[in-house]
Design a protein around this motif. Sequence first.
Motif, short mmCIF file in Angstrom:
data_model
loop_
_atom_site.label_atom_id
_atom_site.label_comp_id
_atom_site.label_asym_id
_atom_site.label_seq_id
_atom_site.Cartn_x
_atom_site.Cartn_y
_atom_site.Cartn_z
N ASN A 294 -3.75 4.22 -6.93
CA ASN A 294 -4.55 3.53 -5.90
C ASN A 294 -5.27 4.48 -4.96
N GLY A 295 -4.91 5.77 -4.97
CA GLY A 295 -5.48 6.68 -3.99
C GLY A 295 -5.08 6.29 -2.59
N ALA A 296 -3.86 5.75 -2.44
CA ALA A 296 -3.38 5.27 -1.14
C ALA A 296 -1.87 5.39 -1.09
N GLY A 297 -1.32 5.57 0.12
CA GLY A 297 0.11 5.69 0.29
C GLY A 297 0.79 4.36 0.54
N LEU A 298 2.06 4.30 0.18
CA LEU A 298 2.85 3.08 0.36
C LEU A 298 3.46 2.96 1.76
N ARG A 299 3.73 4.09 2.40
CA ARG A 299 4.53 4.07 3.62
C ARG A 299 3.94 3.17 4.71
N THR A 300 2.63 3.24 4.92
CA THR A 300 2.01 2.43 5.98
C THR A 300 2.18 0.95 5.70
N ARG A 301 2.00 0.56 4.45
CA ARG A 301 2.11 -0.86 4.10
C ARG A 301 3.55 -1.35 4.25
N LEU A 302 4.49 -0.52 3.82
CA LEU A 302 5.89 -0.90 3.97
C LEU A 302 6.27 -1.00 5.44
N GLY A 303 5.71 -0.11 6.25
CA GLY A 303 6.00 -0.13 7.68
C GLY A 303 5.55 -1.41 8.35
N LEU A 304 4.42 -1.96 7.91
CA LEU A 304 3.92 -3.22 8.49
C LEU A 304 4.90 -4.35 8.23
N ILE A 305 5.49 -4.37 7.03
CA ILE A 305 6.46 -5.42 6.71
C ILE A 305 7.75 -5.20 7.49
N GLU A 306 8.18 -3.93 7.60
CA GLU A 306 9.41 -3.64 8.34
C GLU A 306 9.31 -4.04 9.80
N ALA A 307 8.11 -3.96 10.36
CA ALA A 307 7.93 -4.26 11.78
C ALA A 307 7.86 -5.75 12.08
#
Length: 334
Positions: A294-307
């Motif tokens: 995807n040329g993109a990282g997972l961490r930011t997306r996962l962080g949105l769900i965690e928050a």
Amino acid sequence: MRGFSLRHLLVKARGGMVSPQALQRLGVLGMNARNVDYIARYNDRDKYPIVDDKLNTKRAAKRAGIPVPELIDAFEVQPSRSRVMAVIEPLWQFVIKPARGSGGKGILVIVGREGDKYLKPSGAQVSALDILRHVSNIHSGLYSLGGKPDRVMIEALVDFDPVFDNYSVEGVPDIRVIVFRGFPVMAMLRCSTHDSDGKANLHQGAVGVGIDLATGRSCHAVQRGLRISKHPDTEMRFDALQVPGWRDLVRLAASCYEMTGLGYLGCDIVLDRKRGPLLLEANARPGLAIQIANGAGLRTRLGLIEAMELEQLEKNVDERVIYAMHQFAGAGES
């Protein structure tokens, strides 16, 4: 995330040229963080047997009303020669796979017959004796996690959607969706190539195509970690690719959260010409190559769900799909 090659950054990180903190700031999820912060934290080990054994997954999916490829037969113990032949003799096409195999190992795809020979997607011929030997190898644990004795599954060959005719060679392409706490967060199409021997595994030479969660359109493609614009065998351009029935496919993936009880999982889905999306398997330890695709990282997306607040996490399947499609639209590298 735009303006840099995720692949190059990861290579530099392995060589000590980019710090883990820098990758974290860019939203890249590393192996250690995946294992500790997500797999260990959100996946109860007592749920692993549901996904570590494909036969268990298939049965759980059927109970949950999630469509899967047809199971023709399963051998729980080492079968007799006559029983195996009785199952495959009337079949023109079928797939033999280990229930607890990993990385695409041990999967034998038969697409036709010539006399007493069976044909693989590459055109190579195998005999009935070869198939019997393969079944025996599966049972002995040759392809299973930890080398433990395994079970054999014989499935109907998926009649995959013609939209992928020029995007995959010698095998069925599949779509992997990462689902976190019931929310789809990233997706990629894995296209088989001649190099990958018809398997949809990136480490074997398949192509990974990042898919926009909102539209089902391709946004980025890589093979062996390098960005490409067209399929290496057919020369079909990936920028023309759009997965049909995309919302139904993403909804199926999101539904696997309730089916498995796992907070962090990968869902591998195939598109059948008549039946639509089918769950091929689920994975409690999905790899991280989807970020490169995807040329993109997972961490930011996962962080949105965690928050999210607790009441936000109690959305139903359709609400979770709508949220993900809106939140992560066009988030990959173009």
